[in-house]
Scaffold this motif. Structure first.
Motif, short mmCIF file in Angstrom:
data_model
loop_
_atom_site.label_atom_id
_atom_site.label_comp_id
_atom_site.label_asym_id
_atom_site.label_seq_id
_atom_site.Cartn_x
_atom_site.Cartn_y
_atom_site.Cartn_z
N VAL A 1 -2.02 -2.62 13.41
CA VAL A 1 -0.50 -2.30 13.99
C VAL A 1 -0.29 -3.91 13.40
O VAL A 1 0.99 -4.09 12.87
CB VAL A 1 -0.07 -2.76 15.07
CG1 VAL A 1 0.96 -3.22 16.17
CG2 VAL A 1 -0.64 -1.70 16.47
N HIS A 2 -1.03 -5.29 13.45
CA HIS A 2 -0.73 -6.54 13.10
C HIS A 2 0.11 -6.23 11.51
O HIS A 2 0.95 -6.98 11.18
CB HIS A 2 -1.48 -7.63 13.26
CG HIS A 2 -0.96 -8.82 13.28
ND1 HIS A 2 -0.67 -9.64 13.80
CD2 HIS A 2 -1.59 -9.47 11.44
CE1 HIS A 2 -0.17 -10.48 13.37
NE2 HIS A 2 -0.59 -10.58 12.23
N ILE A 3 -1.41 -6.10 10.67
CA ILE A 3 -0.74 -5.60 8.93
C ILE A 3 0.48 -5.00 8.98
O ILE A 3 1.55 -5.49 7.73
CB ILE A 3 -2.62 -4.94 8.56
CG1 ILE A 3 -2.89 -5.86 9.12
CG2 ILE A 3 -2.03 -4.32 7.50
CD1 ILE A 3 -5.28 -5.38 9.00
N LEU A 4 0.24 -3.15 9.52
CA LEU A 4 1.50 -3.04 8.74
C LEU A 4 2.70 -3.43 9.50
O LEU A 4 3.82 -3.52 8.57
CB LEU A 4 1.55 -1.37 9.80
CG LEU A 4 0.83 -0.43 9.33
CD1 LEU A 4 0.53 0.60 10.18
CD2 LEU A 4 0.62 -0.59 7.67
N ASN B 1 6.62 -4.95 7.89
CA ASN B 1 7.85 -4.49 8.38
C ASN B 1 7.98 -2.93 8.19
O ASN B 1 8.78 -2.05 8.03
CB ASN B 1 8.79 -4.98 7.79
CG ASN B 1 9.49 -6.34 7.55
OD1 ASN B 1 9.10 -6.67 8.77
ND2 ASN B 1 9.66 -7.05 7.11
N LEU B 2 6.96 -2.36 8.30
CA LEU B 2 6.81 -1.19 8.33
C LEU B 2 6.05 -0.75 10.12
O LEU B 2 5.43 -1.32 10.57
CB LEU B 2 4.79 -0.38 8.16
CG LEU B 2 5.35 -0.59 6.27
CD1 LEU B 2 4.32 -0.43 5.81
CD2 LEU B 2 6.89 0.13 5.64
N GLU B 3 6.63 -0.09 10.76
CA GLU B 3 6.53 0.65 11.86
C GLU B 3 6.08 1.72 11.65
O GLU B 3 6.44 2.96 11.77
CB GLU B 3 7.87 0.81 12.52
CG GLU B 3 8.23 1.20 14.40
CD GLU B 3 7.54 -0.59 14.51
OE1 GLU B 3 6.39 -0.72 15.79
OE2 GLU B 3 7.72 -1.49 13.99
N LEU C 1 -8.61 -3.11 5.92
CA LEU C 1 -8.52 -3.93 6.00
C LEU C 1 -9.27 -4.61 7.07
O LEU C 1 -10.28 -5.64 7.59
CB LEU C 1 -7.18 -5.16 5.31
CG LEU C 1 -6.92 -5.25 3.77
CD1 LEU C 1 -4.97 -5.14 3.95
CD2 LEU C 1 -7.65 -5.99 3.32
N SER C 2 -8.21 -3.94 8.12
CA SER C 2 -9.10 -3.82 9.47
C SER C 2 -10.75 -3.85 9.70
O SER C 2 -11.46 -4.68 10.39
CB SER C 2 -8.53 -2.76 10.55
OG SER C 2 -9.22 -3.03 11.77
N GLU D 1 1.50 6.77 2.08
CA GLU D 1 -0.29 6.48 2.18
C GLU D 1 -0.29 5.24 1.65
O GLU D 1 -2.03 4.88 2.50
CB GLU D 1 0.10 7.96 1.41
CG GLU D 1 0.15 9.28 2.10
CD GLU D 1 -0.48 10.13 1.50
OE1 GLU D 1 -1.61 10.42 0.57
OE2 GLU D 1 -0.24 11.20 1.63
N ASN D 2 -0.74 4.61 0.76
CA ASN D 2 -1.83 3.66 0.01
C ASN D 2 -0.98 2.94 1.33
O ASN D 2 -2.89 1.69 1.31
CB ASN D 2 -1.23 2.63 -1.36
CG ASN D 2 0.60 2.04 -1.14
OD1 ASN D 2 1.39 2.84 -0.24
ND2 ASN D 2 0.49 1.67 -2.08
N LYS D 3 -0.16 2.22 2.10
CA LYS D 3 -0.15 1.02 2.88
C LYS D 3 -1.07 1.20 4.40
O LYS D 3 -1.56 0.26 4.53
CB LYS D 3 0.71 0.95 2.98
CG LYS D 3 1.66 -0.04 1.73
CD LYS D 3 3.33 -0.63 1.95
CE LYS D 3 3.64 -1.38 0.86
NZ LYS D 3 3.37 -2.68 0.42
#
Length: 139
Positions: free
Chosen positions: A56-59, A63-65, A110-111, A101-103
């Motif tokens: 959640v933090h990375i997204l 600015n992706l929800e 990363l997590s 998809e890539n993000k």
């Protein structure tokens, strides 16, 4: 970080309280009527929560929800080993939202491979595998 544990009955029911006053009940999973999670159950909940917070933090930083995040975590132990540590942990991470998809995949990678402290500790004894579904499709 500090936690207090107090025994609540004559068996294995405990309550733990952290510095903020949050309570979590623990019990032996083989008790007749368990009154809380087992310690090993809490480890699986811990990796799910840790990774979920990271994702959640990375997204959000991008600015992706997300409209939804769900996770299934399954741990495997050798029933004949002592101690019975997790040897394998499988995670299925389900993300929903208008996300590239890539993000989405990168946030999960990363997590679990860099940021999640629980995963980094558990990977010392367990093989951790995961799959990512975005809006119902594996990516």
């Amino acid at each position: 970080m500090k936690v207090h544990l107090k025994r609540l009955n004559n068996d294995f029911h405990f309550v733990t309280t952290n510095e903020r006053g949050d309570e979590v009940h623990l019990d032996n999973k083989s008790a007749e009527n368990p009154q809380g999670s087992s310690p090993m159950d809490l480890l699986l909940r811990g990796i799910a929560g840790c990774s979920g917070i990271d994702i959640v933090h990375i997204l959000k930083k991008q600015n992706l929800e997300l409209t939804n995040l769900e996770m299934e975590v399954e741990g495997y132990r050798d029933p004949n080993a002592i101690p019975k540590v997790f040897e394998k942990i499988d995670l299925q991470i389900k993300l929903e939202g208008d996300l590239p998809e890539n993000k989405a995949r990168r946030a999960v990678d990363l997590s679990l491979e860099k940021y999640c402290s629980v995963a980094k500790m558990l990977e010392k004894t367990a093989e951790i595998k995961y799959e990512v579904l975005l809006n119902g499709t594996q990516i």
